[in-house]
Design an enzyme around this catalytic site. Structure first.
Site, PDB file in Angstrom:
ATOM      1  N   ASN A  32       0.844  -1.193   0.000  1.00  0.00           N
ATOM      2  CA  ASN A  32       0.000   0.000   0.000  1.00  0.00           C
ATOM      3  C   ASN A  32       0.883   1.250   0.000  1.00  0.00           C
ATOM      4  O   ASN A  32       1.987   1.258   0.577  1.00  0.00           O
ATOM      5  CB  ASN A  32      -0.988   0.003   1.167  1.00  0.00           C
ATOM      6  CG  ASN A  32      -0.360  -0.268   2.522  1.00  0.00           C
ATOM      7  OD1 ASN A  32       0.679  -0.894   2.631  1.00  0.00           O
ATOM      8  ND2 ASN A  32      -1.012   0.212   3.564  1.00  0.00           N
ATOM      9  N   ILE A  33       0.410   2.290  -0.662  1.00  0.00           N
ATOM     10  CA  ILE A  33       1.139   3.559  -0.748  1.00  0.00           C
ATOM     11  C   ILE A  33       0.152   4.667  -0.384  1.00  0.00           C
ATOM     12  O   ILE A  33      -0.817   4.911  -1.119  1.00  0.00           O
ATOM     13  CB  ILE A  33       1.701   3.789  -2.172  1.00  0.00           C
ATOM     14  CG1 ILE A  33       2.597   2.609  -2.590  1.00  0.00           C
ATOM     15  CG2 ILE A  33       2.477   5.108  -2.223  1.00  0.00           C
ATOM     16  CD1 ILE A  33       3.059   2.663  -4.043  1.00  0.00           C
TER      17      ILE A  33
ATOM     18  N   GLU B 108      -2.899  -4.481  -3.245  1.00  0.00           N
ATOM     19  CA  GLU B 108      -3.405  -5.370  -4.300  1.00  0.00           C
ATOM     20  C   GLU B 108      -3.403  -4.672  -5.658  1.00  0.00           C
ATOM     21  O   GLU B 108      -3.019  -5.242  -6.676  1.00  0.00           O
ATOM     22  CB  GLU B 108      -4.844  -5.810  -3.982  1.00  0.00           C
ATOM     23  CG  GLU B 108      -4.991  -6.621  -2.704  1.00  0.00           C
ATOM     24  CD  GLU B 108      -5.295  -5.771  -1.482  1.00  0.00           C
ATOM     25  OE1 GLU B 108      -4.692  -4.687  -1.335  1.00  0.00           O
ATOM     26  OE2 GLU B 108      -6.132  -6.209  -0.679  1.00  0.00           O
TER      27      GLU B 108
ATOM     28  N   CYS C 159     -10.292  -4.911  -0.266  1.00  0.00           N
ATOM     29  CA  CYS C 159     -11.409  -3.957  -0.206  1.00  0.00           C
ATOM     30  C   CYS C 159     -12.266  -4.083  -1.472  1.00  0.00           C
ATOM     31  O   CYS C 159     -11.846  -4.690  -2.470  1.00  0.00           O
ATOM     32  CB  CYS C 159     -10.885  -2.527  -0.046  1.00  0.00           C
ATOM     33  SG  CYS C 159     -10.277  -1.800  -1.586  1.00  0.00           S
TER      34      CYS C 159
ATOM     35  N   CYS D  78     -10.613  -2.889  -4.788  1.00  0.00           N
ATOM     36  CA  CYS D  78      -9.633  -3.838  -5.345  1.00  0.00           C
ATOM     37  C   CYS D  78     -10.336  -5.046  -5.965  1.00  0.00           C
ATOM     38  O   CYS D  78      -9.891  -5.582  -6.978  1.00  0.00           O
ATOM     39  CB  CYS D  78      -8.652  -4.287  -4.265  1.00  0.00           C
ATOM     40  SG  CYS D  78      -7.486  -2.990  -3.812  1.00  0.00           S
TER      41      CYS D  78
HETATM   42  N1  THU Z   1      -5.242  -1.506   2.412  1.00  0.00           N
HETATM   43  C1  THU Z   1      -4.687  -2.316   1.483  1.00  0.00           C
HETATM   44  O1  THU Z   1      -3.545  -2.101   1.048  1.00  0.00           O
HETATM   45  N2  THU Z   1      -5.418  -3.369   1.043  1.00  0.00           N
HETATM   46  C2  THU Z   1      -6.680  -3.688   1.480  1.00  0.00           C
HETATM   47  O2  THU Z   1      -7.284  -4.621   0.993  1.00  0.00           O
HETATM   48  C3  THU Z   1      -7.301  -2.894   2.531  1.00  0.00           C
HETATM   49  C4  THU Z   1      -6.585  -1.669   2.944  1.00  0.00           C
HETATM   50  C5  THU Z   1      -4.458  -0.377   2.923  1.00  0.00           C
HETATM   51  C6  THU Z   1      -4.962   0.981   2.550  1.00  0.00           C
HETATM   52  C7  THU Z   1      -4.402   1.836   3.672  1.00  0.00           C
HETATM   53  O3  THU Z   1      -3.078   2.221   3.338  1.00  0.00           O
HETATM   54  C8  THU Z   1      -4.333   0.888   4.864  1.00  0.00           C
HETATM   55  O4  THU Z   1      -4.445  -0.419   4.334  1.00  0.00           O
HETATM   56  C9  THU Z   1      -5.434   1.116   5.882  1.00  0.00           C
HETATM   57  O5  THU Z   1      -6.669   1.129   5.299  1.00  0.00           O
END
Ligand code: THU
Length: 130
Positions: A42-43, A55, A86, A89
């Site tokens: 995640n970024i 993802e 989520c 995604c």
């Molecule tokens: N996040 C993801 O990378 N993937 C997911 O399926 C759910 C949420 C990240 C987004 C954000 O940077 C952090 O998790 C908290 O929501």
């Protein structure tokens, strides 16, 4: 490429997660039909809504290198525990591979479980006719 190997790779990239706002690093390892693995984290951004999930980073890396068919994705948090993708995604996954498996590690039972994208997002929106 078995589930545990992909899980290890997803855990390894957690250190590259840029998540200073949530402090919730996520790692993803995506296996393509051609046998390649694309990794994502995640970024986040100061403008929170611009944050992108691990993802989608993995999928966009793969698509931008010519890959469109995906077999499975392992998603992990800091503990190595699986987390469900989520809704946004899921829609991006559905665009490319409804049969892709989302593989999540359950640390309590010490096992991997898998769900197909089409199970996680039934009746998805699509403009494509096939
Ligand atoms: N996040 C993801 O990378 N993937 C997911 O399926 C759910 C949420 C990240 C987004 C954000 O940077 C952090 O998790 C908290 O929501």
């Amino acid at each position: 490429m078995d589930n545990r190997e992909l899980w290890e790779m997803a855990k390894k990239v957690l250190k590259f997660s840029y998540s200073p706002y949530s402090n919730f690093p996520v790692g993803a390892a995506l296996l393509t039909k051609s046998g390649k693995v694309y990794l994502g984290t995640n970024i986040e951004n100061s403008s929170y809504g611009l944050t992108i999930c691990a993802e989608r980073v993995a999928i966009f890396k793969a698509v931008s290198e010519g890959e469109r068919e995906f077999l499975k994705m392992v998603i992990v948090d800091r503990e190595g525990e699986g987390l469900f993708p989520c809704g946004g995604c899921r829609q991006v996954m559905a665009e490319f591979s409804l049969d892709m498996e989302i593989v999540l590690y359950d640390s309590i039972k010490n096992e991997f479980n898998a769900w197909k994208v089409k199970e996680l997002l039934p009746l998805n929106f699509s403009l494509r006719r096939e």
